[in-house]
Design an enzyme around this catalytic site. Structure first.
Site, PDB file in Angstrom:
ATOM      1  N   CYS A   2      45.643  -5.049 -16.073  1.00  0.00           N
ATOM      2  CA  CYS A   2      46.506  -3.919 -15.747  1.00  0.00           C
ATOM      3  C   CYS A   2      46.977  -4.009 -14.291  1.00  0.00           C
ATOM      4  O   CYS A   2      46.290  -4.571 -13.441  1.00  0.00           O
ATOM      5  CB  CYS A   2      45.760  -2.607 -15.887  1.00  0.00           C
ATOM      6  SG  CYS A   2      45.061  -2.340 -17.501  1.00  0.00           S
ATOM      7  N   LYS A 627      49.393 -22.666 -23.687  1.00  0.00           N
ATOM      8  CA  LYS A 627      48.296 -21.700 -23.545  1.00  0.00           C
ATOM      9  C   LYS A 627      47.905 -21.132 -24.904  1.00  0.00           C
ATOM     10  O   LYS A 627      46.734 -20.939 -25.186  1.00  0.00           O
ATOM     11  CB  LYS A 627      48.726 -20.574 -22.603  1.00  0.00           C
ATOM     12  CG  LYS A 627      47.619 -19.571 -22.306  1.00  0.00           C
ATOM     13  CD  LYS A 627      46.527 -20.181 -21.451  1.00  0.00           C
ATOM     14  CE  LYS A 627      45.334 -19.284 -21.268  1.00  0.00           C
ATOM     15  NZ  LYS A 627      44.147 -20.031 -20.831  1.00  0.00           N
TER      16      LYS A 627
HETATM   17  O1  M6R Z   1      43.228 -18.915 -27.593  1.00  0.00           O
HETATM   18  P1  M6R Z   1      42.129 -19.761 -28.176  1.00  0.00           P
HETATM   19  O2  M6R Z   1      40.825 -19.569 -27.510  1.00  0.00           O
HETATM   20  O3  M6R Z   1      42.021 -19.615 -29.664  1.00  0.00           O
HETATM   21  O4  M6R Z   1      42.597 -21.249 -27.888  1.00  0.00           O
HETATM   22  C1  M6R Z   1      41.903 -22.341 -28.403  1.00  0.00           C
HETATM   23  C2  M6R Z   1      42.248 -23.591 -27.640  1.00  0.00           C
HETATM   24  O5  M6R Z   1      43.602 -23.915 -27.797  1.00  0.00           O
HETATM   25  C3  M6R Z   1      41.929 -23.440 -26.150  1.00  0.00           C
HETATM   26  O6  M6R Z   1      40.591 -23.083 -25.970  1.00  0.00           O
HETATM   27  C4  M6R Z   1      42.185 -24.736 -25.383  1.00  0.00           C
HETATM   28  O7  M6R Z   1      41.307 -25.721 -25.816  1.00  0.00           O
HETATM   29  C5  M6R Z   1      42.016 -24.445 -23.892  1.00  0.00           C
HETATM   30  N1  M6R Z   1      43.272 -24.140 -23.305  1.00  0.00           N
HETATM   31  C6  M6R Z   1      41.404 -25.565 -23.154  1.00  0.00           C
HETATM   32  O8  M6R Z   1      41.219 -25.243 -21.814  1.00  0.00           O
END
Ligand code: M6R
Length: 632
Positions: A2, A627
């Site tokens: 926020c 992301k």
């Molecule tokens: O949003 P999520 O946690 O489901 O994303 C899963 C993966 O894409 C994510 O953890 C990815 O491996 C990271 N960006 C790595 O740092």
């Protein structure tokens, strides 16, 4: 996270128009006001507040709102929307008034919606308030207020604040805020206005940032300096436990107890881009350094003298199946160790993108836990739906309230705040923290943990935030070590037990931001194949914190050393032996062995960051990565 803003104009015109500030397109594809009435200079609050809110957008949010106090006609007008600041601009009519507050909300209590958006008001509409943070005891306060006739309109924890202020109001907004705050537990940065006490904004801070800018056009309030810099570089940073009253005459700051505080006006030299990152070079580094706070938020209101209460219904199940991707999958692997150890429930951990292809045997005796930062990962979402269609019970461990997975199942929020760097950091440690809480709560309920065990562990959990801070304080040592290895061709990471998922995560962090091939292994598995990768000088990061398999890990370190590896050991502060076995040591504070992987992960995040930094990599947006991965 926020963002709160406020403005008290002194009647002299300020220049809010920067040629692009109001030219964005709102959710319906309509140009939002596009300079329609923003002529460049103004002495009104509304354009300034919109401008400040725009500058806070980078923090991430799901809804926005403003309230303007017209101290000439004595009314407060509030407009809010689920959506962007652009949407807010497009629905807000021209509001006269030189005093106002505004908010971008990132949902934690109550889903993203217009009614949950701030500013919130008491029932009479005579007080308006914006708040960042979490009011831990809001439920009990709300019950009492309802009993005494207050009507609530939102699902938020925040709404108790304006009602409490109204309850205490006796002609002085400052003392009403002070009395209200004496009733609440939790964290806050807040700004309040009242038609009955016009000509002032009352602000307060505890465990959530707040800064006041002193400019030619008036006073500017914000969660961080990024928005304010356009108007002034002279600021006052509020400290925890302080209340400020902003009027035409100046700023008056006192402690919660009413003792006057002399504040220093500081001059900010950062450029606006550095200001968004609070002066850090990258969002990833900022997010790593936020972890003492994010862990505190993860625990907030969930740990008490009676133990742990996560506020979610935990069914009595035969088996838990964790599904997740990437970093969240590593958290899931950690979850398996702690859930099996503390709650004595069998746990399977599945990569979400593979889950459906095993034709999973799953039914109503299983609890499927989906771990995800974004709540939007397509593979995880599809796996949750598949499990649900087979009758399993479902729980999400999710960072983004309002995301798709929060609509599929009941959720435990990690509360790490928005993560902007593609590499997951603070969301990972909050996932680990949630899994620890879940394991202990289940262990207590299933009587697989004694009350004494729970109390001891809760004590250690309460030290976690401070211990992370101590790891962060050692960043210069970690940087020095990382820089020595920044030109390596490959890395191996190893750990045993609950340190194995931390090793996997350390390798993933390094490879995704530095592009150096890096693999993580269970240390005992090295002799079954990965030892072939060892050659003279190859760096091996070995997590060797004090736990029941410490001696065995030392044995595995000897195996790789004997074949020429250069070993960087991660060890406890009190470990005086380790230096005999490894070439370099990075330390974590002594803690419970089940908590140590959280601290080791922070070391490895910093290690990866500094290697990538030395190599000049694009840290916040690594090549080929997104992301939020919304394709299967
Ligand atoms: O949003 P999520 O946690 O489901 O994303 C899963 C993966 O894409 C994510 O953890 C990815 O491996 C990271 N960006 C790595 O740092």
């Amino acid at each position: 996270m926020c963002g709160i803003v406020g403005y008290l104009g002194n009647g002299s015109a300020v220049d809010v128009w920067d040629g692009k500030c109001f030219t964005d397109v709102n959710a319906s594809g309509v140009d939002a006001r596009d300079g329609e009435f923003f002529t460049g200079v103004t002495s009104e609050a509304m354009p300034v507040l919109f401008d400040l809110l725009k500058k806070l957008e980078y923090r991430g949010y799901d809804s926005a709102g403003i309230a303007i106090l017209n101290d000439e006609n004595g009314e407060i007008r509030t407009f809010k929307t689920e959506g962007s600041v652009g949407d807010l601009i497009s629905i807000t009519p021209e509001l006269g008034g030189r005093i106002g507050i505004g908010h971008t909300r990132w949902a934690t209590h109550g889903k993203p919606s217009t009614k949950n958006a701030h500013p919130h008001s008491d029932g009479t509409g005579r007080i308006a308030l914006v708040h960042n943070g979490i009011i831990e005891n809001y439920a009990e306060i709300k019950d009492k207020l309802i009993e005494s006739g207050h009507e609530f309109r939102s699902e938020t924890d925040t709404e108790v604040l304006p009602h409490l202020i109204e309850e205490y109001y006796d002609g002085n907004l400052e003392s009403a805020v002070r009395n209200a705050l004496s009733m609440v537990r939790g964290s806050y940065a807040l700004a309040a206005i009242s038609v009955d006490d016009p000509g002032r904004i009352v602000v307060a801070r505890k465990d959530s940032p707040l800064v006041i800018g002193l400019g030619d056009g008036g006073f500017f309030v914000a969660s961080d300096v990024s928005g304010i810099l356009k108007y002034t570089r002279d600021v006052v940073f509020m400290n925890d436990g302080e209340i400020g009253v902003i009027t035409d005459a100046g700023i008056d700051i006192t402690t919660l107890e009413g003792v006057s505080v002399e504040k220093k006006i500081e001059t900010i030299e950062w450029d606006p881009e550095a200001a968004e990152k609070s002066g850090y070079e990258h969002f990833m580094l900022k997010e790593i350094f936020e972890q003492p706070d994010t862990i505190r938020d993860t625990f907030s209101g969930r740990i008490s003298a009676d133990g742990i209460d996560l506020g979610v219904a935990l069914p009595n199940v035969r088996r838990i199946v964790i599904i997740a991707c990437g970093t969240s999958y590593h958290a899931g692997l950690f979850g398996r160790y702690v859930l099996e150890r503390f709650a004595r429930i069998p746990v399977d951990v599945e990569i979400a993108s593979e889950f459906r292809y095993t034709d999973p045997i799953i039914d109503c005796g299983d609890l499927v836990i989906a771990i995800t930062q974004s709540g939007e990962t397509a593979d995880t979402l599809a796996a949750v739906r598949e499990a649900g269609s087979k009758g399993s019970q479902k729980l999400g461990i999710v960072n983004m309230l309002g995301s798709s997975i929060t609509r599929e199942c009941q959720c435990l929020l990690t509360r790490a705040g928005p993560e902007i760097g593609v590499a997951a950091t603070k969301s990972f440690t909050s996932q680990l923290a949630c899994l620890l809480l879940l394991s202990v709560q289940l262990g207590k309920a299933r009587k697989t943990l004694s009350t004494a065990d729970v109390n001891d562990f809760v004590y250690e959990l309460k030290q976690m935030s401070g211990n992370i801070q101590r790891v962060l304080n050692s960043a210069p040592d970690i940087r020095k070590c990382a820089t020595m290895f920044a030109d390596a061709d490959q890395f191996l990471f190893m750990g045993r037990g609950a340190n194995y998922p931390a090793a996997l995560e350390g390798a993933l962090k390094l490879k995704e931001i530095s592009y150096i091939p890096a693999e993580g292994f269970p240390a005992g598995e090295m002799k079954h194949g990965p030892l072939a990768l060892i050659y003279d000088g190859v760096p091996v990061v070995a997590i060797a914190t004090k736990d029941p398999v410490y001696e065995k890990t030392l044995g595995n370190i000897k195996e790789v050393k004997a074949r020429g590896a250069t070993v960087i050991g991660i060890a406890n502060e009190s470990d005086t032996e380790i230096a005999k076995y490894v070439d370099y040591v990075l330390r974590i504070p002594d803690t419970d062995p089940w908590i140590a992987p959280v601290l080791s992960s922070v070391v490895l995040q910093l290690f990866a960051y500094y290697v990538a930094h030395h190599r000049g990599c694009e840290i916040d947006k690594p090549r080929n990565l997104a992301k939020s991965v919304t394709v299967e």
